[in-house]
Design an enzyme around this catalytic site. Structure first.
Site, PDB file in Angstrom:
ATOM      1  N   TYR A 148       3.266   8.110  10.913  1.00  0.00           N
ATOM      2  CA  TYR A 148       2.061   7.314  10.499  1.00  0.00           C
ATOM      3  C   TYR A 148       2.312   7.003   9.062  1.00  0.00           C
ATOM      4  CZ  TYR A 148      -3.034   7.064   9.031  1.00  0.00           C
ATOM      5  OH  TYR A 148      -4.082   6.692   8.946  1.00  0.00           O
ATOM      6  N   ASP A 243       8.530   5.971   3.372  1.00  0.00           N
ATOM      7  CA  ASP A 243       7.165   6.229   3.057  1.00  0.00           C
ATOM      8  C   ASP A 243       7.089   7.868   2.762  1.00  0.00           C
ATOM      9  OD1 ASP A 243       4.476   7.010   2.965  1.00  0.00           O
ATOM     10  OD2 ASP A 243       4.013   6.036   5.201  1.00  0.00           O
ATOM     11  N   LYS A 271      -0.955  10.820  -1.879  1.00  0.00           N
ATOM     12  CA  LYS A 271      -1.148  12.194  -1.819  1.00  0.00           C
ATOM     13  C   LYS A 271      -1.002  13.024  -3.118  1.00  0.00           C
ATOM     14  CE  LYS A 271      -1.730  12.454   3.234  1.00  0.00           C
ATOM     15  NZ  LYS A 271      -1.228  11.582   4.225  1.00  0.00           N
TER      16      LYS A 271
HETATM   17  C1  LIG Z   1      -1.507  10.271   4.553  1.00  0.00           C
HETATM   18  C2  LIG Z   1      -0.477   9.020   4.887  1.00  0.00           C
HETATM   19  C3  LIG Z   1      -0.498   7.901   4.595  1.00  0.00           C
HETATM   20  C4  LIG Z   1      -1.961   7.172   4.416  1.00  0.00           C
HETATM   21  O1  LIG Z   1      -2.221   7.647   3.184  1.00  0.00           O
HETATM   22  P1  LIG Z   1      -4.166   7.494   2.937  1.00  0.00           P
HETATM   23  O2  LIG Z   1      -4.066   8.086   1.547  1.00  0.00           O
HETATM   24  O3  LIG Z   1      -4.763   8.384   4.022  1.00  0.00           O
HETATM   25  O4  LIG Z   1      -4.323   6.009   2.970  1.00  0.00           O
HETATM   26  C5  LIG Z   1       0.538   7.125   4.757  1.00  0.00           C
HETATM   27  N1  LIG Z   1       1.838   7.360   5.115  1.00  0.00           N
HETATM   28  C6  LIG Z   1       1.971   8.903   5.303  1.00  0.00           C
HETATM   29  C7  LIG Z   1       3.315   9.391   5.705  1.00  0.00           C
HETATM   30  C8  LIG Z   1       0.910   9.563   5.184  1.00  0.00           C
HETATM   31  O5  LIG Z   1       0.880  10.996   5.488  1.00  0.00           O
END
Ligand SMILES: *Cc1c(COP(=O)(O)O)cnc(C)c1O
Length: 433
Positions: A148, A243, A271
């Protein structure tokens, strides 16, 4: 006990929420739909604990979906926030804390030579992909099934039936054009990636990957997988994007680069770097980051980017994570938690597979091993849902889906984990009944 339901106040509030907020929530998973329940609503949270509006206390293993590696309501972060708020909530102009935060990130992750702050992980990944496309003059990207990357158009794509098929949007509203430029491969399957390069010569701008996949539980890269992606990208002239919105400052102080020794061209963060405030970042090699406006032609902007409250919290979080011994403690706490899961399952005669990288882990009701999304989907989700309910009944809160990771924080002390052990023992034991 095992037929947990939210308290009266939670139920009333959630009913009211549904009047003016779709599904009653501002992010879909919060609705508890996947576990067949309606949610408790939170009053406050502190350290490893979350308290609902009905006065119930839960030991929390969700950590706001990953950011709260220091626990809820961390003293230093709260103090920094209050101090910063005395100077105003937003400037829309440059200020010192942005510079300090950028320096701090580069210090801890030296492979990031330049970076830009944004407001969310979604913005970070979206911008990193735009930069990769701008840098290569190519349109297509490769992502992995079960990873994701936020909710931007290019990332909401299913794998389809074959590994090499073109993307199909997994949400109405995603244009076919956007979906067609997103190719999906299988995590830990280098051959599926090679096949996409072979079928689309000179067309792929980037591979984007969670170096440890944290949005299908927790799936670790097999030995050689990340190295193989690095080699393929270099050979094919594509950019490698890690990511690290979850794994950054989670799996090691220096993130995946430090843990696995593989260097991406671009890295996305989120995060943890906000300490609970809405922050994201993307960065990487100077030669690429210099292409960003106003230095270069690739456009990206943000009214609230580098917000003074958010940067104050981010600095307070990262400073604490830079202290000696922090990641050793997180590893130890992670190990303890893994042991609790294994012992509770085994005492109840249940088979589970546990994957863990430091303080993040996933468990699956199956034999395993779990190396990819197709492995993940063999899990017994009904059993997970029953366990989830049992845990709530015993005062433990985990993410409301069998496809999410479980996080421990620096606030999960031995005493707290001992209490959690009893709850997991009891909840697993009830699965048979
Ligand atoms: C949570 C997440 C996102 C998106 O971040 P948001 O702050 O919710 O937009 C993107 N990549 C990864 C791996 C994530 O866990």
């Amino acid at each position: 006990m095992s037929n947990w339901t939210p308290g009266k106040k939670s139920q009333a509030l959630f009913a009211a929420a549904q009047k003016h907020i779709p599904g009653g929530v501002n992010s879909p998973v919060r609705a508890f739909k996947s576990v067949g329940l309606s949610p408790f609503l939170v009053q406050r949270a502190d350290g490893p604990f979350v308290y609902d509006v009905d006065g119930n206390e839960y030991i929390d293993f969700m950590g706001s979906w990953g950011p709260l590696i220091l626990g809820h309501n961390n003293d230093e972060i709260r103090d920094a926030l209050v101090a910063a708020a005395a100077n105003g909530t937003s400037f829309g102009a440059s200020h010192a804390a942005e510079v300090q935060m950028a320096d701090l990130i580069v210090d801890m992750m030296p492979h990031i030579e330049m970076l830009r702050l944004v407001n969310s992980g979604t913005e970070a990944t979206m911008s990193a992909v735009r930069l990769a496309r701008g840098a290569t003059g190519r349109d297509k990207i490769i992502k992995f099934d079960g990873c994701y990357h936020g909710h931007a158009d290019s990332f909401l794509i299913n794998a389809g039936s074959g590994l090499a098929t073109l993307g199909v949007p997994s949400s109405p509203g995603v244009p076919k054009g956007a979906a067609q430029d997103t190719l999906t491969a299988a995590f830990n399957d280098l051959a599926s990636v090679q096949a996409l390069f072979d079928a689309n010569p000179g067309e792929i701008a980037a591979i984007i990957v969670e170096p440890v996949a944290g949005n299908m539980g927790c799936v670790l890269p097999n030995k050689g997988f990340l190295e193989g992606l690095r080699t393929l990208c270099t050979k094919e002239g594509a950019l490698l994007i890690f990511d690290e919105v979850i794994t950054g400052f989670r799996v090691a102080k220096g993130g995946a680069r430090e843990r696995f020794g593989v260097e991406a061209d671009l890295t996305t963060l989120g995060k943890i770097i906000g300490g609970g405030m809405p922050v994201g970042a993307f960065g990487g090699k100077r030669e690429f980051m210099k292409l960003m406006a106003p230095e270069g032609p690739v456009y990206q902007a943000g009214t609230l980017a580098g917000n003074p409250l958010a940067t104050a919290c981010g600095i307070a979080a990262l400073t604490q994570l830079g202290a000696p011994g922090v990641y050793e403690q997180l590893e130890e706490t992670g190990q303890q938690m893994e042991r609790i899961l294994r012992e509770a399952a085994s005492a109840a005669g249940e088979t589970i597979c546990v994957n863990r990288a430091g303080s993040m882990m996933g468990f699956y009701f199956q034999d395993g091993p779990v190396h990819s999304f197709s492995d993940v989907s063999k899990s017994d989700i009904a059993k997970f849902n029953a366990l989830f309910k049992g845990l709530l009944a015993h005062g433990v809160s985990i993410a409301p889906s069998g496809y999410e990771a479980l996080f421990v924080s620096l606030s999960h002390s031995d005493a707290v984990l001992n209490r959690a052990r009893s709850a997991f023992m009891a909840a697993f034991a009830r699965l048979k009944g």
